[in-house]
Motif scaffolding. Structure first.
Motif, mmCIF file in Angstrom:
data_model
loop_
_atom_site.group_PDB
_atom_site.id
_atom_site.type_symbol
_atom_site.label_atom_id
_atom_site.label_comp_id
_atom_site.label_asym_id
_atom_site.label_seq_id
_atom_site.Cartn_x
_atom_site.Cartn_y
_atom_site.Cartn_z
ATOM 1 N N VAL A 138 0.836 -1.199 0.000
ATOM 2 C CA VAL A 138 0.000 0.000 0.000
ATOM 3 C C VAL A 138 0.871 1.249 0.000
ATOM 4 N N ILE A 139 0.307 2.336 -0.543
ATOM 5 C CA ILE A 139 1.025 3.615 -0.615
ATOM 6 C C ILE A 139 0.276 4.644 0.222
ATOM 7 N N PRO A 140 0.722 4.910 1.451
ATOM 8 C CA PRO A 140 0.067 5.950 2.254
ATOM 9 C C PRO A 140 0.468 7.331 1.745
ATOM 10 N N GLY A 141 -0.443 8.289 1.903
ATOM 11 C CA GLY A 141 -0.161 9.672 1.522
ATOM 12 C C GLY A 141 -0.253 9.962 0.040
ATOM 13 N N ALA A 142 -0.751 9.022 -0.766
ATOM 14 C CA ALA A 142 -0.924 9.272 -2.203
ATOM 15 C C ALA A 142 -2.105 10.216 -2.411
ATOM 16 N N THR A 143 -2.017 11.043 -3.423
ATOM 17 C CA THR A 143 -3.100 11.969 -3.749
ATOM 18 C C THR A 143 -3.967 11.352 -4.838
#
Length: 170
Positions: free
Chosen positions: A51-56
């Motif tokens: 998972v990629i936290p902080g993606a817009t």
């Protein structure tokens, strides 16, 4: 203070006003159950499935150019609510990854779509476009079943043998 209804006409007027108020209250409750918006949510991951936290995440209505943005949480999850019915472009980007876009996402009334996007390593200036095919979308977030019926389908409904002449006399 005790109100005395002397005449039957006054009792009738008060009971009629009470019934009308009750009907308006109940109709107002029924009207709030109707929705014309939907929700798009999903998870942003990298090519390995992490998972990629902080993606817009940017959700854009193709017809009206309404733009809504969200940021993924620690689990890479995003949610964009209260979206009007329409076709959307969903774009996701994060530092160190190429921007990914998914176009042609059709959102129906009261729909809850799950759109997961995988980002590839690279520069944000690079874009990966994913096009969705037309078809039914499976709602994996709830057990609800919904379908939008257009005016042509309503016109083609069977009327249990009623003819136009019989409908006008009933």
């Amino acid at each position: 203070m005790l109100v005395i209804f002397n005449s039957p006409s006054r009792r009738f007027a008060v009971s009629r006003a009470f019934c009308l108020s009750l009907c308006l209250l109940l109709c107002g409750m029924c009207a709030t159950a109707q929705t014309i918006v939907g929700r798009i949510s999903g998870t942003i991951k990298d090519a390995s499935g992490a998972v990629i936290p902080g993606a817009t995440v940017t959700v854009t209505n193709a017809a009206t150019n309404l733009v809504r943005t969200a940021t993924t949480d620690a689990d890479g999850f995003y949610t964009v609510t209260n979206l009007p019915v329409g076709t959307y472009l969903i774009a996701a980007e994060s530092q160190g990854f190429k921007r990914a876009e998914q176009s042609g996402v059709a959102l129906a009334a009261n729909a809850r779509l799950t759109i997961d996007i995988a980002l590839e390593p690279g520069q944000v200036s690079e874009t990966v476009q994913v096009s969705t095919g037309m078809g039914e979308t499976v709602n994996t977030t709830s057990g609800e079943v919904a379908r939008v019926i257009d005016s042509q389908q309503v016109q083609n409904l069977a009327l249990n043998g009623a003819t136009p002449a019989r409908r006008s006399t009933s």
